[in-house]
Design a protein around this motif. Structure first.
Motif, PDB file in Angstrom:
ATOM      1  N   ALA A  85       0.834  -1.204   0.000  1.00 50.94           N
ATOM      2  CA  ALA A  85       0.000   0.000   0.000  1.00 50.94           C
ATOM      3  C   ALA A  85       0.873   1.260   0.000  1.00 50.94           C
ATOM      4  N   GLN A  86       1.964   1.228   0.764  1.00 49.71           N
ATOM      5  CA  GLN A  86       2.884   2.365   0.772  1.00 49.71           C
ATOM      6  C   GLN A  86       3.561   2.520  -0.583  1.00 49.71           C
ATOM      7  N   ALA A  87       3.914   1.401  -1.215  1.00 49.04           N
ATOM      8  CA  ALA A  87       4.538   1.474  -2.543  1.00 49.04           C
ATOM      9  C   ALA A  87       3.573   2.087  -3.551  1.00 49.04           C
ATOM     10  N   GLU A  88       2.300   1.727  -3.454  1.00 49.75           N
ATOM     11  CA  GLU A  88       1.304   2.320  -4.352  1.00 49.75           C
ATOM     12  C   GLU A  88       1.169   3.817  -4.110  1.00 49.75           C
ATOM     13  N   GLN A  89       1.197   4.200  -2.840  1.00 43.43           N
ATOM     14  CA  GLN A  89       1.099   5.635  -2.529  1.00 43.43           C
ATOM     15  C   GLN A  89       2.353   6.386  -2.991  1.00 43.43           C
ATOM     16  N   ILE A  90       3.507   5.751  -2.918  1.00 46.74           N
ATOM     17  CA  ILE A  90       4.738   6.360  -3.422  1.00 46.74           C
ATOM     18  C   ILE A  90       4.591   6.630  -4.912  1.00 46.74           C
ATOM     19  N   ASN A  91       4.030   5.672  -5.633  1.00 45.19           N
ATOM     20  CA  ASN A  91       3.820   5.860  -7.066  1.00 45.19           C
ATOM     21  C   ASN A  91       2.779   6.944  -7.343  1.00 45.19           C
ATOM     22  N   ARG A  92       1.688   6.960  -6.557  1.00 49.79           N
ATOM     23  CA  ARG A  92       0.647   7.979  -6.745  1.00 49.79           C
ATOM     24  C   ARG A  92       1.170   9.387  -6.497  1.00 49.79           C
ATOM     25  N   GLU A  93       2.004   9.529  -5.459  1.00 46.23           N
ATOM     26  CA  GLU A  93       2.538  10.851  -5.109  1.00 46.23           C
ATOM     27  C   GLU A  93       3.809  11.184  -5.889  1.00 46.23           C
ATOM     28  N   LYS A  94       4.223  10.273  -6.770  1.00 52.74           N
ATOM     29  CA  LYS A  94       5.379  10.475  -7.638  1.00 52.74           C
ATOM     30  C   LYS A  94       6.640  10.803  -6.835  1.00 52.74           C
ATOM     31  N   ILE A  95       6.894   9.959  -5.850  1.00 50.80           N
ATOM     32  CA  ILE A  95       8.102  10.099  -5.037  1.00 50.80           C
ATOM     33  C   ILE A  95       9.191   9.255  -5.676  1.00 50.80           C
ATOM     34  N   LEU A  96      10.337   9.859  -5.890  1.00 50.06           N
ATOM     35  CA  LEU A  96      11.471   9.179  -6.518  1.00 50.06           C
ATOM     36  C   LEU A  96      12.548   8.909  -5.481  1.00 50.06           C
ATOM     37  N   ILE A  97      13.155   7.728  -5.564  1.00 50.94           N
ATOM     38  CA  ILE A  97      14.261   7.372  -4.683  1.00 50.94           C
ATOM     39  C   ILE A  97      15.537   7.515  -5.488  1.00 50.94           C
ATOM     40  N   GLN A  98      16.391   8.428  -5.036  1.00 50.99           N
ATOM     41  CA  GLN A  98      17.669   8.667  -5.727  1.00 50.99           C
ATOM     42  C   GLN A  98      18.789   8.577  -4.698  1.00 50.99           C
ATOM     43  N   GLY A  99      19.485   7.446  -4.762  1.00 51.96           N
ATOM     44  CA  GLY A  99      20.558   7.231  -3.793  1.00 51.96           C
ATOM     45  C   GLY A  99      19.978   7.055  -2.409  1.00 51.96           C
ATOM     46  N   ASN A 100      20.427   7.882  -1.466  1.00 54.48           N
ATOM     47  CA  ASN A 100      19.935   7.814  -0.082  1.00 54.48           C
ATOM     48  C   ASN A 100      18.805   8.802   0.168  1.00 54.48           C
ATOM     49  N   GLN A 101      18.421   9.555  -0.830  1.00 56.29           N
ATOM     50  CA  GLN A 101      17.409  10.607  -0.670  1.00 56.29           C
ATOM     51  C   GLN A 101      16.171  10.290  -1.491  1.00 56.29           C
ATOM     52  N   ILE A 102      15.063  10.853  -1.065  1.00 52.97           N
ATOM     53  CA  ILE A 102      13.848  10.765  -1.866  1.00 52.97           C
ATOM     54  C   ILE A 102      13.458  12.180  -2.281  1.00 52.97           C
ATOM     55  N   LYS A 103      12.823  12.263  -3.435  1.00 51.83           N
ATOM     56  CA  LYS A 103      12.422  13.565  -3.973  1.00 51.83           C
ATOM     57  C   LYS A 103      11.050  13.425  -4.588  1.00 51.83           C
ATOM     58  N   ARG A 104      10.367  14.516  -4.670  1.00 55.05           N
ATOM     59  CA  ARG A 104       9.071  14.538  -5.338  1.00 55.05           C
ATOM     60  C   ARG A 104       9.292  14.717  -6.827  1.00 55.05           C
ATOM     61  N   GLY A 105       8.703  13.835  -7.618  1.00 56.63           N
ATOM     62  CA  GLY A 105       8.816  13.932  -9.068  1.00 56.63           C
ATOM     63  C   GLY A 105       7.778  14.898  -9.616  1.00 56.63           C
ATOM     64  N   SER A 106       7.862  15.146 -10.912  1.00 59.61           N
ATOM     65  CA  SER A 106       6.869  16.052 -11.500  1.00 59.61           C
ATOM     66  C   SER A 106       5.783  15.323 -12.209  1.00 59.61           C
TER      67      SER A 106
END
Length: 106
Positions: A85-106
């Motif tokens: 469910a969290q993975a689905e929400q990550i995709n819905r909110e367009k959160i990107l994992i880059q290295g050790n950080q996460i960022k909001r995608g566009s």
């Protein structure tokens, strides 16, 4: 006796009373509904911020536990750091994992 007859005639509401009541209720709704909408938006924004911080914490925990693995969404899922469910929400909110950080995608 005349008082009893007057009470019997006045059994219901007059049209003016009904219209006044509807007007007051409408006025209250006009004043209350925009505030409810604003409060809902504020709560959704705070929930999104909290979720974003939670995902960052999970990434940090994963990195500490498994420094040899790359931090990716499938790896976080596989090792139980996030749920489906969290993975689905990550995709819905367009959160990107880059290295050790996460960022909001566009």
């Amino acid at each position: 006796m005349k008082q009893l007859q007057k009470l019997k005639k006045r059994a219901g509401f007059t049209l003016i009373e009904v219209i006044t009541t509807i007007f007051i209720m409408s006025l209250l709704m006009i004043l209350i509904l925009p505030n409810i909408h604003r409060i809902r938006e504020f709560a959704e924004q705070k929930q999104s911020q909290a979720f974003f911080q939670n995902v960052q914490n999970q990434v940090d925990l994963f990195r500490g536990q498994y420094p040899e693995y790359e931090v990716t969404l499938p790896n976080l899922l596989e090792h139980g750091y996030i749920s489906k469910a969290q993975a689905e929400q990550i995709n819905r909110e367009k959160i990107l994992i880059q290295g050790n950080q996460i960022k909001r995608g566009s």
